[in-house]
Design an enzyme around this catalytic site. Structure first.
Site, mmCIF file in Angstrom:
data_model
loop_
_atom_site.group_PDB
_atom_site.id
_atom_site.type_symbol
_atom_site.label_atom_id
_atom_site.label_comp_id
_atom_site.label_asym_id
_atom_site.label_seq_id
_atom_site.Cartn_x
_atom_site.Cartn_y
_atom_site.Cartn_z
ATOM 1 N N TYR B 294 0.849 -1.199 0.000
ATOM 2 C CA TYR B 294 0.000 0.000 0.000
ATOM 3 C C TYR B 294 0.881 1.245 0.000
ATOM 4 O O TYR B 294 1.761 1.407 0.849
ATOM 5 C CB TYR B 294 -0.889 -0.015 1.236
ATOM 6 C CG TYR B 294 -2.133 0.828 1.132
ATOM 7 C CD1 TYR B 294 -3.313 0.297 0.635
ATOM 8 C CD2 TYR B 294 -2.148 2.156 1.559
ATOM 9 C CE1 TYR B 294 -4.468 1.053 0.556
ATOM 10 C CE2 TYR B 294 -3.299 2.920 1.482
ATOM 11 C CZ TYR B 294 -4.461 2.360 0.982
ATOM 12 O OH TYR B 294 -5.599 3.114 0.906
ATOM 13 N N TYR B 344 -5.814 5.229 -7.173
ATOM 14 C CA TYR B 344 -6.085 5.116 -5.739
ATOM 15 C C TYR B 344 -7.461 4.500 -5.592
ATOM 16 O O TYR B 344 -8.470 5.183 -5.643
ATOM 17 C CB TYR B 344 -6.027 6.497 -5.094
ATOM 18 C CG TYR B 344 -6.410 6.524 -3.632
ATOM 19 C CD1 TYR B 344 -5.611 5.907 -2.678
ATOM 20 C CD2 TYR B 344 -7.555 7.175 -3.198
ATOM 21 C CE1 TYR B 344 -5.952 5.936 -1.335
ATOM 22 C CE2 TYR B 344 -7.908 7.216 -1.856
ATOM 23 C CZ TYR B 344 -7.105 6.598 -0.932
ATOM 24 O OH TYR B 344 -7.447 6.636 0.401
#
Lengths: 321, 390
Positions: B294, B344
């Site tokens: 991430y 995203y």
């Protein structure tokens, strides 16, 4: 065809605004004394003849920057100005007013001194327009930079000094001032609830408190209803000393919230008592913030409903303690 | 090894395009992604009996179910803590299937995060109430600490202080992500790699974070379909087996601001996730053929490398410089371009990329990938999965 405003204004460049005007009095020791005492000038050559001789001077000399004082118009002419029938300066100001440039702020004054003044010198000065800028947008309002040159001479016509004098002649932001003033944006509100209310109430009284478990004495922050070490729900508070060290920080640039000035230094500080706290650093430039630096508490009364602890660099005395 | 390991598999993935302004409702984005994922799995909407999403999702399960034509649901749950939920949705789905609560579970996330409510703008103007979650912001927002970039910057500054890492060390993650995105046609930054110099020259957002340390914001939707390993054998796609799936919330956990622990140069909640993943799967970091970590902000990629055991504490900078994360390195990183480069999607697009890696269909396929680790949002209660080809 009549000249445009721009042309009429530019026609003043090179023209004399103030004709050679002699000072009311010659350079004299009593006036030098007033100046030296008022400004706390330490150099003895202004009043002590022997000191002046010791430096190779023939007499005491007037402080150089005092040259403007000799030609000031004085009290009487200030309170009862004489309306001159032929006053180029008044004419120039009238033209600026016509353009809306009714306000003035001085921006630069550059002197060049040719020789020192001694008692008996009789100063006179004239002033000419050197340049007028196109209209510029400034923080104060739209305006023009007007640069003039004042030439200071003695009775024989010898140049004593020149002064480049720059002022901004601007249109005051009338419209903006007429609007009701926008209230200063408030810092984001704290969400007050039954668990954290005591802390913010204490802050309003300028007390930085730390929650303490009354069963095991462990301090905790951020606050909570229960002690994670012994599970007790009983607690009180202790007052922090206000001494802390910088644990980490960030310098915020973007996005911007209207309540803050940027770059904004946001920090995590470690209180002397051991708990940490998010806060702001004040009086510390971002480049001067160093992890580990000693800090001390200061109170920020942000608005009627919000008081926050912030931190500044610890004073030397604080460091010695 | 846990009985959960290998018991389920991801057999379908589906996504919308990734854009800056979808022009469609978040519900529609969700429906499109879910429908595409079901089709990719070779299943029908009526086969689905479980749905899992984020608490942050704006469309409840019932809206997806009735629009997509899913019908009855026997299992539905949500995972909290923003992007920390991503792999957690897979963990919930796998556990539900393993426990017999559902047979076909779809996990999805969809939002207009760029054209609608942008998380990057921060919490300063959010409405107040008196719940504990909201009250926690009282320690931050009155001081101007309100955006994710600022929250991460506070950790990053301390990490640099303790380990001597530099902004360039963070920037190398950006450069890798953008290099992978440059060759991924689905990526927003397709064809637009960056150099370390460009990273260094990009403007400050929250020092020590430059603009190019911060991921983009995206509109889009992503969905995943899970079934039992048994059922996966009968479906068209090569299964990506869930060999590990875990959630983790660490001691003295806060949302993005766990600044009160003895040490803040790590993210122990991710260490907790990693230990579970390795224990469940019997694998370790050394067994991973790729890593999807991430990357909403670069500094936490370094912390993840350390928490997951790819390198020791404080050694991530050297590990990155060694080239290990490059396409030909030991553990290629974010082959889709990551959130910095592709989109995203709150981590869900990374799970889809891990599925493609196992299938061998990534646009940047490094080699045969037997095992890949995927992590979810960092700085918050988080999650991770290991997908495998076995």
């Amino acid at each position: 065809m009549s000249a445009t405003y721009e042309e009429r204004l530019n026609a003043w460049v090179g023209k004399q605004l103030v004709r050679p005007t002699p000072a009311a009095d010659p350079v004299n020791v009593p006036m030098i004394r007033h100046w030296v005492e008022a400004l706390d000038v330490a150099n003895p050559v202004h009043l002590d003849v022997e000191a002046a001789h010791a430096t190779g001077r023939g007499d005491v000399v007037a402080p150089a920057s005092m040259i403007q004082a000799w030609i000031m118009r004085g009290y009487a002419k200030t309170v009862r100005p004489q309306a001159g029938a032929d006053d180029p300066y008044a004419e120039f100001i009238a033209l600026l007013n016509e353009g809306g440039y009714t306000s003035v702020v001085a921006t630069d004054s550059d002197f060049e001194f040719m020789r020192e003044l001694v008692p008996g010198d009789h100063v006179s000065a004239d002033e000419s327009v050197e340049s007028i800028s196109p209209e510029k947008t400034t923080g104060l309002g739209a305006g023009r930079f007007v640069t003039t040159v004042k030439t200071y001479r003695d009775a024989s016509g010898e140049v004593l000094a020149t002064q480049k004098w720059r002022t901004l002649r601007f249109k005051p932001k009338a419209a903006a001032q007429a609007e009701p003033e926008k209230p200063q944006a408030l810092r984001p509100r704290a969400a007050i609830n039954l668990d954290n209310q005591f802390w913010f109430e204490a802050a309003k009284e300028h007390r930085l408190v730390i929650q303490r478990c009354t069963a095991c004495q462990t301090l905790r922050h951020p606050v909570g209803p229960q002690c994670p070490h012994c599970q007790s729900f009983d607690w009180d508070t202790v007052e922090a000393s206000g001494r802390a060290t910088l644990y980490s920080f960030t310098v915020a640039h973007h996005p911007r919230h209207p309540a803050f000035d940027y770059p904004l230094v946001i920090a995590v500080v470690e209180l002397e008592e051991g708990t940490r706290l998010i806060t702001n650093l004040v009086g510390i430039a971002p480049e001067d913030a160093v992890i580990g630096m000693p800090l001390e508490l200061e109170w920020l009364d942000a608005d009627a409903d919000l008081t926050l602890p912030v931190f500044r660099a610890a004073s030397a005395a604080g460091e010695e303690n | 090894m846990s009985s959960l390991s290998g018991a389920t598999a991801i057999v379908g993935i589906g996504a919308t395009e990734f854009s800056k302004e979808s022009g469609r409702s978040e519900l529609q984005l969700g429906c499109e992604a879910v429908t595409a994922a079901i089709a990719d799995a070779g299943l029908e909407p009526g086969d689905v009996d479980g749905l899992v999403t984020f608490t942050a999702e704006s469309s409840s399960e019932i809206h997806i179910a009735r629009n997509v034509g899913i019908g009855d649901l026997t299992f539905f749950s949500r995972v909290g803590y923003g992007g920390g939920a991503a792999a957690g949705t897979v963990a919930h789905a796998a556990a539900a299937i393993h426990a017999g609560l559902a047979d076909v579970v779809v996990c999805w996330r969809s939002f207009n995060e760029r054209s609608g409510e942008r998380y990057g703008l921060g919490q300063a103007n959010r409405p107040m109430d008196t719940n504990a979650d909201r009250a926690a912001y009282s320690w931050m927002t009155p001081f101007g600490l309100s955006t994710p970039a600022q929250w991460v910057a506070m950790f990053a500054q301390r990490y640099m202080h303790e380990y001597g890492a530099t902004s360039e060390d963070f920037g190398r993650i950006s450069v890798i992500d953008r290099a992978r995105a440059a060759t991924n046609p689905k990526a927003h930054f397709y064809g637009r790699p960056i150099t370390l110099e460009e990273h260094q020259a990009s403007r400050w957002i929250a020092e020590p974070l430059h603009l190019l340390d911060c991921c983009q914001e995206t509109d889009g939707g992503q969905a995943l379909v899970l079934v039992s390993a048994e059922r996966a054998k009968d479906l068209p796609q090569k299964p990506a087996y869930v060999v590990g799936a875990a959630q983790g919330s660490g001691e003295d956990q806060h949302m993005m601001t766990s600044y009160y622990r003895p040490d803040i140069s790590g993210i122990p909640e991710m260490g907790l996730v990693g230990r579970q993943l390795w224990e469940q799967s019997g694998l370790s970091a050394a067994d991973m053929d790729a890593a999807i970590l991430y990357d909403h902000f670069t500094p936490f990629v370094l912390a993840q490398l350390e928490e997951l055991g790819f390198c020791g504490r404080g050694e991530a900078s050297d590990f990155i410089r060694s080239g290990a994360l490059e396409l030909d390195g030991a553990v290629p990183l974010n082959t889709h371009g990551g959130q910095l480069g592709e989109a995203y999607l709150h981590g869900m697009n990374g799970i889809a990329e891990a599925v493609r890696l196992v299938r061998g269909t990534s646009v940047n396929q490094p080699k045969a990938v037997d095992n890949v680790v995927v992590t979810a949002g960092t700085g918050v209660p988080t999650s991770g999965v290991v997908l495998g080809a076995r």
